[in-house]
Structure formats: structure tokens, C-alpha cells
Design a protein around this motif. Structure first.
Motif, PDB file in Angstrom:
ATOM      1  N   VAL A  28      50.759  14.590  53.693  1.00 11.78           N
ATOM      2  CA  VAL A  28      51.958  14.975  52.952  1.00 11.78           C
ATOM      3  C   VAL A  28      52.430  13.778  52.140  1.00 11.78           C
ATOM      4  CG1 VAL A  28      52.682  16.741  54.595  1.00 11.78           C
ATOM      5  CG2 VAL A  28      53.449  14.398  54.903  1.00 11.78           C
ATOM      6  N   ALA A  29      52.951  14.056  50.960  1.00  7.56           N
ATOM      7  CA  ALA A  29      53.438  12.989  50.085  1.00  7.56           C
ATOM      8  C   ALA A  29      54.695  13.457  49.372  1.00  7.56           C
ATOM      9  CB  ALA A  29      52.366  12.591  49.071  1.00  7.56           C
ATOM     10  N   VAL A  30      55.516  12.490  48.991  1.00  7.39           N
ATOM     11  CA  VAL A  30      56.724  12.769  48.215  1.00  7.39           C
ATOM     12  C   VAL A  30      56.742  11.819  47.017  1.00  7.39           C
ATOM     13  CG1 VAL A  30      59.233  12.839  48.186  1.00  7.39           C
ATOM     14  CG2 VAL A  30      58.010  13.480  50.250  1.00  7.39           C
ATOM     15  N   ALA A  31      56.903  12.381  45.837  1.00  2.00           N
ATOM     16  CA  ALA A  31      57.051  11.586  44.610  1.00  2.00           C
ATOM     17  C   ALA A  31      58.489  11.745  44.125  1.00  2.00           C
ATOM     18  CB  ALA A  31      56.070  12.057  43.539  1.00  2.00           C
ATOM     19  N   VAL A  32      59.166  10.638  43.882  1.00  2.00           N
ATOM     20  CA  VAL A  32      60.560  10.689  43.437  1.00  2.00           C
ATOM     21  C   VAL A  32      60.736   9.877  42.154  1.00  2.00           C
ATOM     22  CG1 VAL A  32      61.643  11.127  45.662  1.00  2.00           C
ATOM     23  CG2 VAL A  32      61.086   8.808  45.039  1.00  2.00           C
ATOM     24  N   GLU A  33      61.534  10.427  41.239  1.00  2.00           N
ATOM     25  CA  GLU A  33      61.930   9.703  40.034  1.00  2.00           C
ATOM     26  C   GLU A  33      63.332   9.170  40.268  1.00  2.00           C
ATOM     27  OE1 GLU A  33      61.559  12.323  36.731  1.00  2.00           O
ATOM     28  OE2 GLU A  33      59.371  12.267  36.726  1.00  2.00           O
ATOM     29  N   LEU A  34      63.511   7.863  40.099  1.00  2.00           N
ATOM     30  CA  LEU A  34      64.750   7.200  40.481  1.00  2.00           C
ATOM     31  C   LEU A  34      65.346   6.408  39.333  1.00  2.00           C
ATOM     32  CD1 LEU A  34      63.293   5.717  43.783  1.00  2.00           C
ATOM     33  CD2 LEU A  34      64.827   7.678  43.661  1.00  2.00           C
ATOM     34  N   VAL A  35      66.661   6.198  39.407  1.00  2.00           N
ATOM     35  CA  VAL A  35      67.342   5.259  38.515  1.00  2.00           C
ATOM     36  C   VAL A  35      68.089   4.261  39.390  1.00  2.00           C
ATOM     37  CG1 VAL A  35      67.556   6.760  36.515  1.00  2.00           C
ATOM     38  CG2 VAL A  35      69.302   6.854  38.293  1.00  2.00           C
ATOM     39  N   ASN A  36      68.083   3.003  38.980  1.00  2.00           N
ATOM     40  CA  ASN A  36      68.709   1.932  39.744  1.00  2.00           C
ATOM     41  C   ASN A  36      70.114   1.693  39.213  1.00  2.00           C
ATOM     42  OD1 ASN A  36      69.428  -0.364  41.118  1.00  2.00           O
ATOM     43  ND2 ASN A  36      67.552  -1.493  40.655  1.00  2.00           N
ATOM     44  N   LEU A  37      71.115   2.028  40.033  1.00  2.00           N
ATOM     45  CA  LEU A  37      72.511   1.868  39.632  1.00  2.00           C
ATOM     46  C   LEU A  37      73.088   0.544  40.117  1.00  2.00           C
ATOM     47  CD1 LEU A  37      73.735   5.493  40.427  1.00  2.00           C
ATOM     48  CD2 LEU A  37      72.831   4.588  38.280  1.00  2.00           C
ATOM     49  N   GLY A  38      72.235  -0.294  40.744  1.00  2.00           N
ATOM     50  CA  GLY A  38      72.698  -1.569  41.256  1.00  2.00           C
ATOM     51  C   GLY A  38      72.605  -2.676  40.227  1.00  2.00           C
ATOM     52  N   THR A  39      72.487  -3.912  40.735  1.00  2.00           N
ATOM     53  CA  THR A  39      72.459  -5.082  39.853  1.00  2.00           C
ATOM     54  C   THR A  39      71.161  -5.866  39.954  1.00  2.00           C
ATOM     55  OG1 THR A  39      73.513  -6.443  41.562  1.00  2.00           O
ATOM     56  CG2 THR A  39      74.963  -5.335  39.970  1.00  2.00           C
ATOM     57  N   GLN A  40      70.248  -5.469  40.840  1.00  2.00           N
ATOM     58  CA  GLN A  40      68.994  -6.180  41.027  1.00  2.00           C
ATOM     59  C   GLN A  40      67.822  -5.212  40.957  1.00  2.00           C
ATOM     60  OE1 GLN A  40      68.955  -8.674  44.564  1.00  2.00           O
ATOM     61  NE2 GLN A  40      71.179  -8.855  44.523  1.00  2.00           N
ATOM     62  N   PRO A  41      66.642  -5.669  40.532  1.00  2.00           N
ATOM     63  CA  PRO A  41      65.451  -4.807  40.550  1.00  2.00           C
ATOM     64  C   PRO A  41      65.145  -4.348  41.971  1.00  2.00           C
ATOM     65  CG  PRO A  41      65.062  -6.772  39.226  1.00  2.00           C
ATOM     66  CD  PRO A  41      66.367  -6.988  39.932  1.00  2.00           C
ATOM     67  N   TRP A  42      64.544  -3.179  42.100  1.00  2.00           N
ATOM     68  CA  TRP A  42      64.240  -2.596  43.418  1.00  2.00           C
ATOM     69  C   TRP A  42      62.752  -2.294  43.502  1.00  2.00           C
ATOM     70  CZ3 TRP A  42      62.227   1.595  45.966  1.00  2.00           C
ATOM     71  CH2 TRP A  42      62.642   1.809  47.290  1.00  2.00           C
ATOM     72  N   THR A  43      62.091  -2.858  44.540  1.00  2.00           N
ATOM     73  CA  THR A  43      60.666  -2.623  44.781  1.00  2.00           C
ATOM     74  C   THR A  43      60.469  -2.163  46.214  1.00  2.00           C
ATOM     75  OG1 THR A  43      60.039  -4.336  43.185  1.00  2.00           O
ATOM     76  CG2 THR A  43      58.361  -3.634  44.768  1.00  2.00           C
ATOM     77  N   LEU A  44      59.784  -1.081  46.407  1.00  2.00           N
ATOM     78  CA  LEU A  44      59.558  -0.530  47.741  1.00  2.00           C
ATOM     79  C   LEU A  44      58.804  -1.517  48.622  1.00  2.00           C
ATOM     80  CD1 LEU A  44      59.584   2.024  49.648  1.00  2.00           C
ATOM     81  CD2 LEU A  44      57.293   2.486  48.747  1.00  2.00           C
ATOM     82  N   LYS A  45      59.317  -1.734  49.843  1.00  2.00           N
ATOM     83  CA  LYS A  45      58.608  -2.525  50.846  1.00  2.00           C
ATOM     84  C   LYS A  45      57.995  -1.620  51.901  1.00  2.00           C
ATOM     85  CE  LYS A  45      59.157  -5.939  54.534  1.00  2.00           C
ATOM     86  NZ  LYS A  45      57.819  -6.523  54.274  1.00  2.00           N
ATOM     87  N   ASP A  46      58.770  -0.621  52.352  1.00  2.00           N
ATOM     88  CA  ASP A  46      58.273   0.266  53.404  1.00  2.00           C
ATOM     89  C   ASP A  46      59.102   1.538  53.403  1.00  2.00           C
ATOM     90  OD1 ASP A  46      56.719   1.157  55.475  1.00  2.00           O
ATOM     91  OD2 ASP A  46      57.074  -0.577  56.765  1.00  2.00           O
ATOM     92  N   ALA A  47      58.625   2.536  54.139  1.00  2.00           N
ATOM     93  CA  ALA A  47      59.325   3.819  54.222  1.00  2.00           C
ATOM     94  C   ALA A  47      59.031   4.461  55.570  1.00  2.00           C
ATOM     95  CB  ALA A  47      58.885   4.752  53.085  1.00  2.00           C
ATOM     96  N   ALA A  48      59.945   5.311  56.015  1.00  2.00           N
ATOM     97  CA  ALA A  48      59.768   6.045  57.270  1.00  2.00           C
ATOM     98  C   ALA A  48      60.256   7.472  57.076  1.00  2.00           C
ATOM     99  CB  ALA A  48      60.533   5.373  58.406  1.00  2.00           C
ATOM    100  N   LEU A  49      59.535   8.395  57.685  1.00  2.00           N
ATOM    101  CA  LEU A  49      59.900   9.814  57.645  1.00  2.00           C
ATOM    102  C   LEU A  49      60.432  10.195  59.013  1.00  2.00           C
ATOM    103  CD1 LEU A  49      59.704  12.216  55.623  1.00  2.00           C
ATOM    104  CD2 LEU A  49      57.603  12.862  56.802  1.00  2.00           C
ATOM    105  N   VAL A  50      61.651  10.742  59.062  1.00  2.00           N
ATOM    106  CA  VAL A  50      62.289  11.046  60.338  1.00  2.00           C
ATOM    107  C   VAL A  50      62.582  12.540  60.413  1.00  2.00           C
ATOM    108  CG1 VAL A  50      64.201  10.512  61.887  1.00  2.00           C
ATOM    109  CG2 VAL A  50      63.361   8.767  60.312  1.00  2.00           C
ATOM    110  N   GLY A  51      61.927  13.223  61.351  1.00  2.00           N
ATOM    111  CA  GLY A  51      62.206  14.628  61.616  1.00  2.00           C
ATOM    112  C   GLY A  51      63.162  14.754  62.782  1.00  2.00           C
ATOM    113  N   LYS A  52      63.807  15.890  62.915  1.00  2.00           N
ATOM    114  CA  LYS A  52      64.782  16.093  63.983  1.00  2.00           C
ATOM    115  C   LYS A  52      64.102  15.972  65.340  1.00  2.00           C
ATOM    116  CE  LYS A  52      68.351  19.285  65.603  1.00  2.00           C
ATOM    117  NZ  LYS A  52      69.009  20.600  65.397  1.00  2.00           N
TER     118      LYS A  52
END
Length: 309
Positions: free
Chosen positions: A227-251
Motif C-alpha cells: 500500500v502507498a500514499v502519495a500526497v501533494e503538500l504546501v509548506n506554510l512554515g518558515t523552513q524547508p521540509w524533507t521527509l525523514k520517516d513515516a509511520a502508519l497507525v491503525g486502530k
């Protein structure tokens, strides 16, 4: 998101923030129940266990504890502390800060060595442990047999992963998916579904989501899916954002660390600039059912994002 129903939801947590203050490095955590063996002779080492905001953690022991012997540093920081005869459960607060540390100790009631156990709880934004099983008895023949079985299983999994990597060097496109085993021959296609409308976002998210699409394909392994998820994002902060890691949490499930990720470039702090992130998991068919929270974070541990679907 990954259920058969098109109304499946996704919760996306982008672990991000606008502060330029240096943040502590993320602790190295395993998103699975832990087994801890206490030697009869103290070694001076303190076992580190990861915890996450609002994720209860239970320590279970193979021996009874001295009533009232639980000692927890900064006990007032925890929403609830529930001691038992052979266990105790802690409820970390919602405002738990990454890198926070709390020492916890208990004493055993039978007087045998070791007489006590001490652990260091370290805060992680997503990969907290739900349960720690603690053993202090001498290892039996059954223990050795169990460990040998676990090692054989790990070796088999490593061999399968190496074989998958070898196959993934084959042809590209849909032919490559079939050759690598990521899609079964009898499949009509990789199933894709736009889930943008089903996403809920916490108000604290510093990245906005413009579009989210989930993908799912069967594999040659029985009851195993990618399974995969592709997301289109905009950065509303003040610094560049680069993915380091991710976790999927089910109930009611342990957090699942990502298997594969792709991000072509850092997402710049410009609401007019679009960024893309793709994260992927390998799950059993049962694990892939229901709604999920997707947590993603960058090198700066305080900067996270979390959507739900």
C-alpha cells in the motif's frame, strides 16, 4: 484508505513546526512489542524504551512486584499511572516533547536476583512501544528453541528481502511490478483511489494537503499487500521540509514504519510551491483494513504532520 470501501479515511500527521530553534535528534525506536531479559548480575546498563504522546505503554513482568515500589520520574507529567501485581501501565501526555526522558524503576517481591529493574523512557513523536515484556528467570530449553525459531524467521525474511531487491532491478513499468512480485499476474491493475475528501487534519499541522491518493496491489505472497500514499503538500512554515520517516497507525495496532519513500526535493516554505511525498508499506490483508493515521516527520523532530482518513 486501504479498505475495500471507497469511503475509507486517512489521517495524515505531518510532523512539522515553524520554530527555528534547534531540536533534539530523534531517538532510535522499534515500533513493535519489546522483550527485555534482566541478567542476575547487574550490568549497569539501563534499558531505553520509546514512548509517544497519548499512547499508553504497559510493562509486564514474569515475577510479582513489591506493592507501591513503582518509582517514576516527573510522575505528574503523566495523565495516568496504573500499577498492578505483575505489571504497570503509563499514559503519556498529549504535550510530550520529543527527546524528553523519564526514569522508571520497580522492585521484585521474591527477593531473588535481580531485585529491581530500571528503564529510561524516551519520547518519540510516533514510534512509541505499546508493551514491554520483562523476563528475569534463567533461560530454559524452550527459550533457546524460541530464539532459534525467531532467528531462522529473521534469516528467511532477510533472504526474501534480498531476493526482492534482486528482482526489482529487472524491467520497469507494469512488467517490473509483476517481475518483482509487487503485483500478482492475475491482477487487473494497481488499485488507486483519491482520498482527499476523506482526510481530516489537526489544526497544528504546518503543511497543507492539496491532494492525496492511495494505491494498493497484491503480491505473490499469500495475504500480503503493498500500500502507498502519495500526497501533494504546501509548506506554510518558515523552513524547508524533507521527509525523514513515516509511520502508519491503525486502530488498536502497533505503528508500522514505512518500507519505501520518495520525495523529489525539499518542500520550500512558499504556499505557491507544490511538493510531493510518496510513502509505502507492506502489510497483511488484515492490517490493511480500516481507517488510519499517517504520521510523517522531518530531521527536525518537532516539525511533524498528521492527517487521518
Amino acid at each position: 484508505m486501504f479498505a475495500s470501501s471507497p469511503a475509507a479515511l486517512l489521517a495524515l500527521v505531518l510532523l512539522t513546526g515553524a520554530s527555528a530553534t534547534a531540536q533534539p535528534p530523534l531517538p532510535d525506536c522499534e515500533a513493535s512489542p519489546s522483550r527485555v531479559e534482566l541478567p542476575a548480575e547487574p550490568t549497569g546498563e539501563v534499558q531505553v524504551v520509546c514512548i509517544s504522546p497519548e499512547l499508553p505503554i504497559t510493562f509486564r513482568f514474569d515475577s510479582p512486584l513489591v506493592p507501591g515500589s513503582l518509582e517514576l520520574q516527573a510522575r505528574e507529567r503523566f495523565e495516568d499511572v496504573a500499577p498492578g501485581m505483575r505489571s504497570f501501565t503509563l499514559h503519556p501526555p498529549a504535550d510530550l516533547q520529543t527527546g524528553e526522558r523519564f526514569k522508571v524503576a520497580v522492585r521484585f517481591a521474591d527477593g531473588a536476583a535481580p531485585t529491581s529493574a530500571t528503564f529510561m523512557l524516551v519520547a518519540h513523536p510516533a514510534l512509541g512501544t505499546r508493551q514491554v515484556n520483562v523476563f528475569r528467570l534463567k533461560r530454559t530449553v524452550e527459550d533457546y528453541q524460541r530464539e532459534n525459531q525467531e532467528e531462522r524467521k529473521k534469516s528467511q525474511q532477510l533472504g526474501q528481502e534480498l531476493e526482492r531487491m534482486r528482482l526489482e532491478k529487472g524491467p520497469g513499468g507494469l512488467t517490473g511490478l509483476i517481475a518483482s512480485g509487487l503485483m500478482a499476474v492475475e491482477d487487473q491493475s494497481v488499485k488507486a483511489e483519491e482520498i482527499t475528501k476523506g482526510i481530516t487534519l489537526p489544526a497544528s499541522n504546518a503543511l497543507g494537503i492539496l491532494k492525496a491518493i492511495s494505491y494498493r496491489s497484491t503480491t505473490r505472497a499469500k495475504n500480503v499487500v503493498r500500500v502507498a500514499v502519495a500526497v501533494e503538500l504546501v509548506n506554510l512554515g518558515t523552513q524547508p521540509w524533507t521527509l525523514k520517516d513515516a509511520a502508519l497507525v491503525g486502530k488498536g495496532q502497533e505503528p508500522k514504519p514505512m518500507k519505501v519513500s520518495w520525495q523529489p526535493s525539499p518542500i520550500q516554505p512558499d504556499p505557491k510551491e507544490l511538493g510531493v511525498v510518496v510513502v509505502e508499506w507492506e502489510l497483511t490483508a488484515r492490517e490493511a483494513r480500516g481507517s488510519f493515521t499517517l504520521k510523517m516527520w522531518d530531521e527536525v523532530s518537532a516539525r511533524r504532520t498528521t492527517p487521518s482518513a
